[in-house]
Design an enzyme around this catalytic site. Structure first.
Site, short mmCIF file in Angstrom:
data_model
loop_
_atom_site.label_atom_id
_atom_site.label_comp_id
_atom_site.label_asym_id
_atom_site.label_seq_id
_atom_site.Cartn_x
_atom_site.Cartn_y
_atom_site.Cartn_z
N GLY A 92 0.82 -1.21 0.00
CA GLY A 92 0.00 0.00 0.00
C GLY A 92 0.85 1.25 0.00
O GLY A 92 1.04 1.86 -1.06
N ASP A 399 2.06 -4.44 -15.83
CA ASP A 399 1.85 -3.53 -14.70
C ASP A 399 2.52 -2.19 -14.97
O ASP A 399 3.73 -2.14 -15.18
CB ASP A 399 2.44 -4.16 -13.43
CG ASP A 399 2.34 -3.26 -12.21
OD1 ASP A 399 1.49 -2.36 -12.20
OD2 ASP A 399 3.12 -3.47 -11.26
N HIS A 451 -0.18 -6.16 -11.91
CA HIS A 451 0.39 -5.94 -10.59
C HIS A 451 0.11 -7.11 -9.65
O HIS A 451 0.92 -7.43 -8.79
CB HIS A 451 -0.19 -4.65 -10.02
CG HIS A 451 0.53 -4.09 -8.86
ND1 HIS A 451 1.81 -3.60 -8.96
CD2 HIS A 451 0.17 -3.92 -7.57
CE1 HIS A 451 2.20 -3.13 -7.77
NE2 HIS A 451 1.22 -3.33 -6.91
#
Length: 479
Positions: A92, A399, A451
């Site tokens: 994150g 990605d 991803h």
């Protein structure tokens, strides 16, 4: 010396041994009791077959702060007592390993598109290992702290220390896994979390009498953030080389941005904003996949406001916003499921760590307030390669967020001797991707994955983790 005086210490030694055995047995019974308390019988919407052995609950990582991390553990589908233990972390920073890794990528149960039921994942990594997922740091998902200021001081060192404390506590609850080969895995910003935790375990193991010994054998990371300069450079070059941005914008960004420094110039901020604006039309995390059309800030860049785009630019879009693959709207579906009261009850979970009383895929407070103190993880790689750990990096090649270009720059910067040159690897009679083996590190690409490789290419990912855990080279193409 009398016979009595000789027998007394022997008697006392026998008593001590008996008491030690008794204490050990009591502790073992307590561990069994705690394990059984954490056992998950059947989740709402879970298919009745196949049978899945699963546990979930909390491990306290800082007693005086009331800080605890939530875990979800699945025993391997077969021969669990012989299989390795694999920990998975999402990044994150601030995103849930339960919502992403466990329930959308490599766990045995996936949240269905209705947000109310679960489906069995036939490509689950439980075919190869016992899988442990943890929501980290506190404040993410069901993990919490009773000390609110804990959520304002989060950085890489803080996350690693808590993750280590979690492992020590988890092995105390599940001592039968202490002797298993242990590996750490993850993706995205876990490209920081995973090597840093591996380093901490390695350092603490050196003083095993003082610290609990953890049988760490290596780590594997996917599309990992590793070095800010190479990763950020890779974002720009990938966008240009894949026709996302124009020659003019590419040249402008190259001229005004120096990714070696953390403080960006206004001209660089403007240029990078324009790059991300082009990505707002598609899924940056899987550039050839359909974008999510649900109008929610957690599901699509196209719904981001100007301020959100600017915030993303400040951190070079470190937050995982858009999972790609079969369900590009996964985030709202997961939030629907994990916010159900009967689901939380079955998981022995609560949402006391979230101020609005909701479970979220990502915690905005942690993401926006994260203290980025580590510019590069490459020195850790060099250290752990010398220590002899098994280390693999894999990269989905569609990605745009942590592109294969940047990861290649990172690997090349390590200056490792090549053991086996760049080649194609085979999967189901097709090219699965490319692989190059260095002395101490293997780098793999996964063709057509974004991803979240285990979500986009689940059978490829299962083959990948099988070969990693068994220390076997990926099969050549043609097979």
């Amino acid at each position: 010396m009398t016979m009595t005086s000789v027998k007394r210490p022997l008697y006392l030694l026998s008593v001590c041994r008996l008491l030690f055995s008794l204490v050990f047995c009591i502790k073992a019974l307590e561990n069994i009791e705690d394990q059984e308390f954490d056992r998950v019988i059947l989740l709402p919407g879970q298919p009745s077959s196949p049978a899945i052995s699963q546990f979930s609950g909390y491990i306290t990582v800082k007693q005086e702060h009331g800080r605890a991390l939530f875990y979800w553990f699945f025993e391997a589908e077969s021969e669990a007592s012989k299989r390795p233990l694999l920990l998975w972390l999402n990044g994150g920073p601030g995103c849930s390993s339960i919502g992403y890794g466990a329930a959308s990528e490599l766990g045995p149960l996936r949240v269905a598109e209705d947000g109310a039921s679960l489906t069995f994942n036939i490509y689950s990594w439980t075919k190869e290992a016992n899988l442990l997922f943890v929501e980290s740091p506190a404040g993410v998902g069901f993990s919490y702290s009773n000390t609110s200021s804990d959520l304002d001081v989060v950085d890489d060192e803080y996350v690693a220390e808590d993750a280590y404390s979690f492992l020590v506590g988890w092995f105390q609850r599940f001592p039968q896994y202490k002797t298993h080969d242990f590996f750490i895995s993850g993706e995205s910003y876990a490209g920081h979390y995973v090597p840093q935790l591996a380093e901490l375990v390695y350092d603490r193991n050196k003083d095993a009498p003082k610290n609990e010994f953890i049988n760490l054998k290596g780590f594997i990371v996917g599309n990992p953030e590793t070095n800010d300069y190479y990763d950020d450079k890779g974002v720009l070059e990938y966008a240009w080389s894949h026709a996302v941005i124009s020659d003019e914008l590419y040249n402008k960004a190259k001229n005004v941005c120096d990714f070696r420094i953390s403080k960006r110039s206004d001209d660089c901020n403007e240029a990078v904003n324009l790059v991300f604006r082009q990505y707002s039309e598609i899924d940056m995390y899987n550039i050839y996949a359909p974008a999510c059309l649900i109008n929610t800030t957690s599901s699509s860049l196209s719904s981001s406001s100007e301020s959100q785009i600017q915030q993303a630019n400040k951190n070079l879009l470190r937050r995982l916003r858009v999972p790609g693959g079969y369900d590009p709207c996964y985030s709202p579906h997961a939030e629907m499921y994990f916010n159900r009261a009967n689901v939380q009850s079955a998981l022995h979970a609560n949402v006391i760590g979230n101020p609005d009383g909701k479970w979220k895929v990502c915690n905005d407070h942690i993401f926006s307030g994260y203290n980025y103190t580590s510019f590069s993880i490459l020195p850790i790689y060099s250290k752990l390669i010398k220590a002899g750990f098994r280390i693999w990096i894999y990269s989905g090649d569609t990605d745009g967020r942590v592109p294969v270009i940047g990861s290649r720059y990172c690997v090349e910067a390590l200056g490792l001797p090549t053991r086996s040159p760049w080649r194609s690897w085979s999967h189901e009679r097709q090219v699965g991707g490319r692989v190059v083996e260095y002395e101490g590190l293997t780098f793999v690409t996964v063709r057509g994955a974004g991803h979240l490789v285990p979500l986009n290419k689940p059978s490829h990912a299962l083959s990948l983790i099988h070969h990693y855990l068994s220390a076997q080279p990926l099969p050549p193409f043609p097979a």
